[in-house]
Design an enzyme around this catalytic site. Structure first.
Site, PDB file in Angstrom:
ATOM      1  N   CYS A  85     -46.901  29.111  20.422  1.00 11.65           N
ATOM      2  CA  CYS A  85     -46.218  28.214  19.485  1.00 11.65           C
ATOM      3  C   CYS A  85     -45.696  26.960  20.161  1.00 11.65           C
ATOM      4  O   CYS A  85     -45.384  25.980  19.491  1.00 11.65           O
ATOM      5  CB  CYS A  85     -45.014  28.891  18.851  1.00 11.65           C
ATOM      6  SG  CYS A  85     -45.322  30.497  18.200  1.00 11.65           S
TER       7      CYS A  85
ATOM      8  N   ASP B  27     -42.825  27.212  21.846  1.00 12.56           N
ATOM      9  CA  ASP B  27     -41.378  27.406  21.708  1.00 12.56           C
ATOM     10  C   ASP B  27     -40.741  27.593  23.083  1.00 12.56           C
ATOM     11  O   ASP B  27     -41.363  28.152  23.985  1.00 12.56           O
ATOM     12  CB  ASP B  27     -41.079  28.685  20.905  1.00 12.56           C
ATOM     13  CG  ASP B  27     -41.432  28.530  19.447  1.00 12.56           C
ATOM     14  OD1 ASP B  27     -41.841  27.428  19.054  1.00 12.56           O
ATOM     15  OD2 ASP B  27     -41.293  29.517  18.712  1.00 12.56           O
TER      16      ASP B  27
ATOM     17  N   CYS C 159     -39.481  27.540  16.049  1.00 12.86           N
ATOM     18  CA  CYS C 159     -39.474  27.724  14.605  1.00 12.86           C
ATOM     19  C   CYS C 159     -38.241  28.492  14.140  1.00 12.86           C
ATOM     20  O   CYS C 159     -37.469  29.011  14.950  1.00 12.86           O
ATOM     21  CB  CYS C 159     -40.739  28.445  14.158  1.00 12.86           C
ATOM     22  SG  CYS C 159     -40.746  30.174  14.631  1.00 12.86           S
TER      23      CYS C 159
ATOM     24  N   CYS D 287     -41.585  36.285  17.763  1.00 11.68           N
ATOM     25  CA  CYS D 287     -40.312  35.572  17.925  1.00 11.68           C
ATOM     26  C   CYS D 287     -39.211  36.535  18.356  1.00 11.68           C
ATOM     27  O   CYS D 287     -38.366  36.201  19.184  1.00 11.68           O
ATOM     28  CB  CYS D 287     -39.902  34.893  16.622  1.00 11.68           C
ATOM     29  SG  CYS D 287     -41.042  33.611  16.118  1.00 11.68           S
TER      30      CYS D 287
END
Lengths: 156, 284
Positions: free
Chosen positions: A60, A62, A86, A129
């Site tokens: 991602c 992240d 996110c 996540c």
């Protein structure tokens, strides 16, 4: 003034502005943590009572930083996070900082990504996540332990 | 971006796409019963029970890349065999469709989408990272000129449906290939080395750098500062893109993968910068 308003919106540590995966419908618990993230911030990395975990999700793009402050009895008295990613990544790290406060190091290391995913009702595509948040707390605990051992070796 | 789309499609359209192994496996039994549909040949590791032969595109493709000839998947014998096994016929006149990507039969009828083509085949370009925006855009416009659903408004329902399928596939192929990041990620996927969700970022120095870059943007107090960050970031992006092109040319796929992961981070920052600028100019 317009600029400041604009900046204020992005200044939330976290807002991912891309309408990607994250545009999927979120569970209310995710939205709650996303809109009111708990414990956003940073602590001094060099402080011996602070453990820092910095992890990333390559798929991602992240990046997540999670920090804990531990008292002399081995209890986590404070936790801070900063996540650029996110909504689910933000919510996961925000939730973990809430959970670890008041816990011992062993209790904190027992937090599983499935607990996080369960609490936030993350869909399968967002499970990573919660794994990232678990990795972050593990990394922070590890960093603290290494620091303590170093300090003990110095004084001993 | 296409990753998420795949995962959704996996459930709704029951198509088996490579990214969603986990999801697919959960739903595999059910899908198998309902549709008994073979997997997409791009799957190198799909466990779909409906797929009797495991296709390993990674074995066939690197040569296509290293020779750097105009070489598409369709020309690959392995794939061609696969394509032959799933030979398509014109729905109207029944003629065997010979080309791998045949959008119109010689009888003039628009055809349904061939599920076994990749985005490079859809656009009729070689499987390579070295594609430029202008060429792709030209191809895209030409294809849409013939296949846009507006052209079929007075045709039968089936023709309208097929033109919509074709047109939307062309859109997807174009948007995926036109951006270096998604093009590179898609190429990795085809080559059997996708960036997986379970992959870990194992470069702490890079993560620190990304944290700092994001914080710098967060703390920027004027549009000038934002512009400065954008300029620097844009330079980094074009440098990395050039390195990725080199890595693919040299067949050092793992290097390309590592660079694409970095590019993803820098692109995220770029998107954020664009959003800030948009918000600013939008309120002027």
């Amino acid at each position: 003034m317009a600029l400041f308003r604009a900046l204020k919106q992005v200044a939330r540590p976290v807002a991912e502005l891309r309408p990607t995966v994250c545009a999927a419908e979120y569970h209310k618990n995710v939205i709650d943590h996303y809109e009111n993230p708990r414990n956003v911030g940073s602590m001094d990395k060099a402080d011996t009572t602070v453990g820092t975990g910095l992890v990333g999700a390559p798929a991602c793009g992240d990046v997540m930083k999670l920090q804990i402050r531990v008292d002399e009895n081995g209890k986590i008295i404070d936790a801070k996070f900063k996540t650029f990613g996110c909504g689910s990544a933000i919510a996961s790290s925000s939730l973990v900082t809430e959970w670890v406060k008041g816990k011992t190091l062993d209790e904190a290391s027992a937090i599983k990504n499935t607990d996080i995913a369960g609490e936030l009702s993350l869909p399968p595509v967002k499970l990573h996540c919660s794994m990232l948040a678990e990795d972050a707390i593990k990394a922070a605990l590890q960093d603290y332990k290494v620091k303590r051992e170093k300090a003990a070796a110095m004084s001993g | 971006m296409y990753r998420s789309v795949y995962a959704v499609q996996c459930i709704t359209a029951n198509a088996c796409y490579r990214r969603c192994n986990k999801v697919y496996r959960l739903a595999a039994a059910q899908l198998h019963d309902l549709h008994a549909r073979p997997c997409h040949p791009m799957h190198s590791r799909c466990m779909c029970p409906a797929q009797s032969v495991r296709i390993e595109p990674a074995l066939a493709l690197p040569s296509a890349l290293s020779n750097r000839k105009v070489h598409t998947l369709a020309e690959d014998t392995h794939t061609r065999r696969y394509a032959t096994a799933h030979k398509l016929q014109c729905w109207k006149c029944g003629r065997d469709l010979e080309e791998f990507v045949e959008r119109f039969c010689s009888c003039g009828m628009v055809q349904s989408v061939n599920e076994y083509v990749n985005y490079f085949d859809v656009m009729g370009v070689p499987v390579t990272f070295d594609l430029d925006r202008a060429t792709l855009h030209g191809i895209f416009r030409n294809l849409q000129k013939d296949l846009h659903p507006d052209k079929f408004s007075k045709r039968s329902e089936l023709e309208r449906e097929y033109s919509e399928q074709q047109s939307s596939l062309i859109n997807k192929a174009y948007t995926t290939l036109v951006k270096p990041l998604s093009r590179g990620q898609y190429l990795l996927e085809i080559l059997g080395h996708p960036v997986e969700e379970i992959d870990k970022a194992d470069d702490p120095a890079f993560l620190v750098e990304m944290m700092e870059l994001n914080e710098e943007l967060e703390e920027a107090h004027s549009l000038e500062e934002v512009h400065k960050i954008k300029e620097k970031n844009g330079q980094t992006i074009s440098d990395i893109t050039a390195e990725i092109a080199k890595a693919f040319q040299n067949d050092t796929i793992q290097d390309a993968k590592a660079l694409l992961i970095k590019l993803n981070y820098y692109s995220n920052v770029d998107e954020k910068i664009k959003a800030i600028q948009q918000m600013y100019t939008g309120e002027m």
